[in-house]
Write a protein that holds these residues in place. Structure first.
Motif, short mmCIF file in Angstrom:
data_model
loop_
_atom_site.label_atom_id
_atom_site.label_comp_id
_atom_site.label_asym_id
_atom_site.label_seq_id
_atom_site.Cartn_x
_atom_site.Cartn_y
_atom_site.Cartn_z
N ASN A 71 0.83 -1.19 0.00
CA ASN A 71 0.00 0.00 0.00
C ASN A 71 0.87 1.25 0.00
O ASN A 71 1.87 1.31 0.69
CB ASN A 71 -0.91 0.00 1.23
N VAL A 72 0.45 2.20 -0.79
CA VAL A 72 1.27 3.40 -0.95
C VAL A 72 0.40 4.65 -0.81
O VAL A 72 -0.81 4.59 -0.97
CB VAL A 72 1.97 3.42 -2.32
N THR A 73 1.05 5.75 -0.51
CA THR A 73 0.34 7.03 -0.52
C THR A 73 1.13 8.00 -1.39
O THR A 73 2.34 8.06 -1.31
CB THR A 73 0.08 7.56 0.91
N LEU A 74 0.41 8.70 -2.25
CA LEU A 74 1.04 9.61 -3.19
C LEU A 74 0.29 10.94 -3.21
O LEU A 74 -0.89 11.00 -2.87
CB LEU A 74 1.02 9.04 -4.61
N VAL A 75 1.01 11.97 -3.64
CA VAL A 75 0.39 13.27 -3.82
C VAL A 75 0.74 13.76 -5.22
O VAL A 75 1.90 13.72 -5.61
CB VAL A 75 0.90 14.27 -2.77
N GLY A 76 -0.26 14.18 -5.96
CA GLY A 76 0.03 14.68 -7.30
C GLY A 76 -1.20 15.27 -7.96
O GLY A 76 -2.24 15.43 -7.31
N ARG A 77 -1.03 15.59 -9.25
CA ARG A 77 -2.15 16.18 -9.98
C ARG A 77 -2.86 15.12 -10.80
O ARG A 77 -2.25 14.19 -11.31
CB ARG A 77 -1.65 17.30 -10.90
N VAL A 78 -4.15 15.31 -10.94
CA VAL A 78 -4.96 14.37 -11.71
C VAL A 78 -4.92 14.77 -13.18
O VAL A 78 -5.17 15.93 -13.52
CB VAL A 78 -6.41 14.39 -11.20
N CYS A 79 -4.58 13.83 -14.06
CA CYS A 79 -4.60 14.09 -15.50
C CYS A 79 -5.41 13.01 -16.20
O CYS A 79 -5.54 11.90 -15.68
CB CYS A 79 -3.20 14.04 -16.11
N ASN A 80 -5.88 13.33 -17.37
CA ASN A 80 -6.60 12.38 -18.23
C ASN A 80 -7.67 11.60 -17.46
O ASN A 80 -7.74 10.38 -17.57
CB ASN A 80 -5.63 11.36 -18.85
N ARG A 81 -8.46 12.30 -16.75
CA ARG A 81 -9.49 11.63 -15.96
C ARG A 81 -10.59 11.09 -16.86
O ARG A 81 -11.11 11.81 -17.72
CB ARG A 81 -10.08 12.63 -14.96
N THR A 82 -10.94 9.84 -16.68
CA THR A 82 -12.05 9.25 -17.41
C THR A 82 -13.00 8.61 -16.41
O THR A 82 -12.61 7.70 -15.68
CB THR A 82 -11.55 8.12 -18.35
N GLY A 83 -14.20 9.09 -16.38
CA GLY A 83 -15.17 8.55 -15.44
C GLY A 83 -16.14 7.62 -16.15
O GLY A 83 -16.61 7.91 -17.24
N ARG A 84 -16.40 6.47 -15.55
CA ARG A 84 -17.43 5.57 -16.05
C ARG A 84 -18.38 5.28 -14.90
O ARG A 84 -18.16 5.76 -13.79
CB ARG A 84 -16.79 4.27 -16.55
N VAL A 85 -19.39 4.48 -15.19
CA VAL A 85 -20.35 4.19 -14.12
C VAL A 85 -19.69 3.35 -13.03
O VAL A 85 -19.90 3.58 -11.85
CB VAL A 85 -21.57 3.44 -14.69
#
Lengths: 278, 106
Positions: A71-85
């Motif tokens: 398990n990891v924790t990261l901080v960054g910016r969201v790119c190329n977001r694709t939302g599905r149901v």
């Protein structure tokens, strides 16, 4: 009163059986079924993940600085977001690289959570690192927008700290083991698989440079046959004199060694012996 | 927009080492007139940022873009970090990320 004298949380916080607060998985539902090792949560940069070694036998296990990564924790910016149901996928860019992330949307809470996540937003994610056909991706448990941007700097400081900690631990093991199989660091945060809370670490190892050497010197000194000759052990003033360190510094080192169970006080609080040779 | 390459944490002093490359810096905005934004870097030097929209004065803005010279950045993306920000810690991270712990970042 008994209760006021015994501080349970302090007594057990280094005990290894209790995950420290900072490492506790954010969502208890997924952690209950897994063993303790895989509960650890490592702060990492994407670069570290991309360079992580695959442990050869099991294709889905990664190792960074000699520590198994789950398990990891990261901080960054969201790119190329694709939302599905059913799920949301995006790339997380933390400035050191990019990694594909996937968040399954099962319940109403989940969909609420991911709807608030927009392209370009800074987020903190907690997730499970997966490798499939050489491709690394994160199965996200929790994702939340960053509101205090100091968290970015502090995340990278965490990454540096944990890296330093894990890589230094390995070096220590390489050198120190000859005299003692279980290594000075039997005190738990050192068991490597646990990313311990930074507070805990810094209190013990914030002084890595100077103090550590004194500890090693004291330990070496107490392991000398001459130091073991007397049942009572060795007086602290004598150790200080022999090692040419101030009593203040010496007592700090001694205190740490006692806490780690490597030495103990004998007839009074001023005489000490090594636990190894008797 | 190309964000595939890593963007290095920089302050003004480190910017010169990365001219032509992608960088990220936080600036405290002093002047903003549409095309050119002037601000103070985390190590207290003046930086020029091009291509930012109008941003409110005295706010901290993180800019990700190409280092055009040793004191200017062409912004590709930016994020407003608000009016309070711990520049010292950020500056330390810049130094660590370009120094001893470069391996974790670049």
């Amino acid at each position: 009163m008994y209760g006021s004298e015994f501080d349970g949380s302090a007594a057990f916080s280094g005990g290894g059986f209790m995950p420290s607060q900072a490492t506790q998985a954010p969502d208890p539902s997924f952690s209950t079924s897994k063993n303790r090792d895989s509960q650890s949560l490592l702060p990492l940069t994407v670069k570290q993940i991309n360079e992580a070694l695959l442990t050869s036998d099991d294709k889905s296990n990664f190792s960074i600085d000699g520590v198994d990564v789950n398990n990891v924790t990261l901080v960054g910016r969201v790119c190329n977001r694709t939302g599905r149901v059913t799920d949301v996928t995006f790339l997380l860019d933390d400035g050191t690289g990019r990694i594909e992330c996937n968040k399954w949307v099962q319940e109403f809470v989940d969909s609420n959570e991911v709807e608030g996540i927009l392209e370009g937003m800074y987020v903190r994610i907690h997730g499970h690192l997966k490798g499939f056909l050489g491709k690394r991706s994160l199965n996200v448990f929790s994702i939340r927008p960053i509101t205090d941007f100091n968290e970015i700097a502090s995340h990278f400081i965490d990454c540096i700290y944990v890296h330093l900690y894990n890589s230094r631990l390995r070096k220590l093991q390489g050198v120190g083991v000859t005299t003692q199989p279980q290594m000075p660091s039997t005190s738990t945060p050192m068991m490597g698989h646990q990313a311990t809370s930074v507070n805990q670490l810094s209190s013990q190892y914030g002084n890595v440079g100077g103090q550590k050497n004194i500890e090693q010197m004291v330990l070496d000194f107490l392991q000398l046959p001459a130091s073991n000759a007397d049942e009572k052990g060795v007086h602290r003033d004598f150790i200080a004199q022999q090692l040419r360190v101030s009593v203040d510094k010496l007592m700090l080192a001694i205190q740490n060694l006692v806490e780690e169970g490597l030495i103990y006080s004998t007839t009074d609080d001023f005489h000490f012996k090594s636990t190894i040779n008797g | 927009m190309d964000t595939s390459s890593p963007s290095v944490f920089v302050n003004a002093e480190l910017l010169r080492m990365h001219v032509g490359k992608k960088v990220r810096a936080v600036v405290h905005v002093i002047q903003s007139d549409g095309e050119i934004t002037t601000g103070k870097s985390t190590d207290e030097h003046q930086l020029i940022v091009k291509g930012l929209p109008h941003v409110s004065l005295m706010s901290y803005v993180e800019v990700i873009g190409i280092a055009e010279s040793d004191q200017s950045i062409r912004a590709e993306t930016w994020t407003n970090f608000g009016n309070t920000f711990d520049t010292q810690s950020y500056n330390q991270v810049c130094q660590l990320a370009n120094g001893e712990f470069k391996g974790l970042f670049l």
